[in-house]
Write a protein that holds these residues in place. Structure first.
Motif, short mmCIF file in Angstrom:
data_model
loop_
_atom_site.label_atom_id
_atom_site.label_comp_id
_atom_site.label_asym_id
_atom_site.label_seq_id
_atom_site.Cartn_x
_atom_site.Cartn_y
_atom_site.Cartn_z
N ASN A 143 22.02 16.59 14.27
CA ASN A 143 22.07 16.78 15.72
C ASN A 143 20.66 16.90 16.27
N ASN A 159 19.85 26.07 17.49
CA ASN A 159 21.01 26.03 18.39
C ASN A 159 22.17 25.20 17.85
N TYR A 160 21.90 24.37 16.85
CA TYR A 160 22.98 23.54 16.28
C TYR A 160 23.66 24.24 15.11
C1 LIG Z 1 26.59 18.02 16.23
O1 LIG Z 1 26.98 16.67 16.37
C2 LIG Z 1 28.35 16.44 16.11
C3 LIG Z 1 28.63 14.95 16.14
O2 LIG Z 1 27.58 14.21 16.64
C4 LIG Z 1 29.18 17.21 17.12
O3 LIG Z 1 30.55 17.00 16.87
C5 LIG Z 1 28.85 18.68 17.00
O4 LIG Z 1 29.56 19.41 17.99
C6 LIG Z 1 27.37 18.93 17.16
N1 LIG Z 1 27.12 20.34 16.85
C7 LIG Z 1 26.51 21.16 17.69
C8 LIG Z 1 26.41 22.59 17.24
O5 LIG Z 1 26.03 20.80 18.74
#
Ligand SMILES: *[C@@H]1O[C@H](CO)[C@@H](O)[C@H](O)[C@H]1NC(C)=O
Ligand SMILES: *[C@@H]1O[C@H](CO)[C@@H](O)[C@H](O)[C@H]1NC(C)=O
Ligand SMILES: *[C@@H]1O[C@H](CO)[C@@H](O)[C@H](O)[C@H]1NC(C)=O
Ligand SMILES: *[C@@H]1O[C@H](CO)[C@@H](O)[C@H](O)[C@H]1NC(C)=O
Length: 331
Positions: A238, A257-258
């Protein structure tokens, strides 16, 4: 009065020395013999290693993994040098490792984790357990296989009980604290959904900030590291798809944040490594104006203290506090 304080200090020192010498726990090294099947090697091609001390009682099904720290190597020469040390080869590692601090089996020193299964992952790739590349120019060979080492150790530990863990905590200090950030989501994915998985980084929140000459010294250092060791493909997807410069996703501030796994971040705002290598690296202090200040904060000039204070405030960015607050969980 002063004498009493001095004596108290001596007693305290003596007491802690006694505790340490009595409670010293030396744990044998395990070489990961299956590692070669997935190409997981230390810099010099030797097998990776870890130390495992079994848990007991009500900690018998809980696991604490700790990444060893120890800087990085980000060019061929520094990695060739490192390959001849314990941080680049299991041939040079001490076979018995002293388990203290969070790895101690003494309930009075380590009340939360003393009876968990505790594992120290030895650091011999020079890339915070995240690289996947190889250098071979005909005369010199270097394996940048930190990611594979991580995978090989997890594969080895799963059948030893990690695969049935009740609670699992991934931790590490310094370069190992960065590994903890980088591998936390993989750790979560490697374990059953009913395992409670959390991560902890101690002094691993390396900042992408300019030094006192406004040079991005740390950024350049990490960019070279990511390129040399083939780390980019193992960084948070991400983050790498969002940033123009995906190599920056080596810095926790860009991928925090991811992350969805509960994460505990421990970092002093005056982190000595970052003060000496990121804020005031030798290249930014050719005249040695900071030499005394680096040796002792008490010798800093008021101007230098102002700069240090400004640096410490960087940690208080609203967006991070937001994610930090949501990442704080107690085990
Ligand atoms: C990261 O990317 C995936 C697919 O691209 C998405 O489904 C997911 O929600 C994202 N995660 C965050 C924490 O933003
Ligand atoms: C391979 O790299 C090493 C380290 O940089 C260097 O000393 C050596 O001369 C190189 N060998 C060849 C054949 O280029
Ligand atoms: C998780 O689920 C498996 C399969 O149902 C079970 O055998 C195991 O005991 C569970 N573990 C925990 C920690 O609840
Ligand atoms: C900036 O940092 C880079 C990488 O450490 C270094 O090569 C360069 O000389 C530095 N420039 C200045 C002006 O200090």
């Amino acid at each position: 009065m002063e004498l009493t304080v001095a004596m108290l200090l001596i007693l305290l020192n003596l007491a802690s020395w006694c505790v340490l010498s009595e409670g010293r726990l030396l744990v044998d090294m395990t070489l990961v013999s299956d590692a070669s099947s997935i190409g997981a090697f230390c810099l010099d091609g030797s097998l990776p290693a870890y130390h495992l001390h079994r848990g007991f009682g009500d900690g018998a099904s809980n696991w604490l993994l700790q990444f060893e720290g120890g800087g990085w190597c980000n060019d061929i020469q520094s990695c060739l040098d490192r390959a001849k040390t314990k941080h680049g080869s299991s041939l040079y590692m001490n076979k018995l490792e002293d388990f203290n601090g969070i790895l101690s089996n003494d309930a009075s020193l380590n009340p939360d984790f003393y009876n968990w299964n505790r594992v120290k992952l030895r650091y011999c790739d020079g890339g915070s357990f995240s690289g996947d590349a190889k250098f071979d120019n005909g005369t010199s060979v270097l394996y940048f296989r930190g990611q594979k080492i991580w995978e090989a150790i997890i594969l080895d530990l799963l059948p030893k009980g990690l695969g049935n863990a009740d609670k699992a905590l991934l931790s590490g200090c310094s370069a190992g604290g960065l590994s903890s950030f980088l591998q936390c989501e993989n750790f979560y994915r490697a374990l059953p959904t009913n395992t409670s998985v959390k991560c902890l980084s101690d002094a691993g929140f390396f900042l992408d900030e300019r030094d006192i000459t406004l040079n991005y010294t740390m950024r350049t250092f990490f960019e070279n590291l990511v390129s040399l060791q083939g780390i980019e493909k193992n960084l948070d997807k991400n983050c790498t798809s969002f940033l123009d410069n995906p190599k920056l996703c080596m810095f926790p501030q860009y991928f925090l944040n991811y992350m969805t796994t509960p994460f505990f971040i421990l970092n002093t705002a005056y982190d000595v490594y970052q003060f000496h290598h990121a804020l005031v690296p030798p290249s930014a202090d050719m005249n040695g104006d900071w030499k005394r200040c680096k040796l002792s904060i008490a010798s800093c000039t008021p101007q230098q203290l102002d700069i240090l204070q400004g640096w410490s405030l960087l940690w208080h960015q609203p967006s991070w506090i937001f994610s930090l607050v949501f990442s704080y969980y107690i085990i």
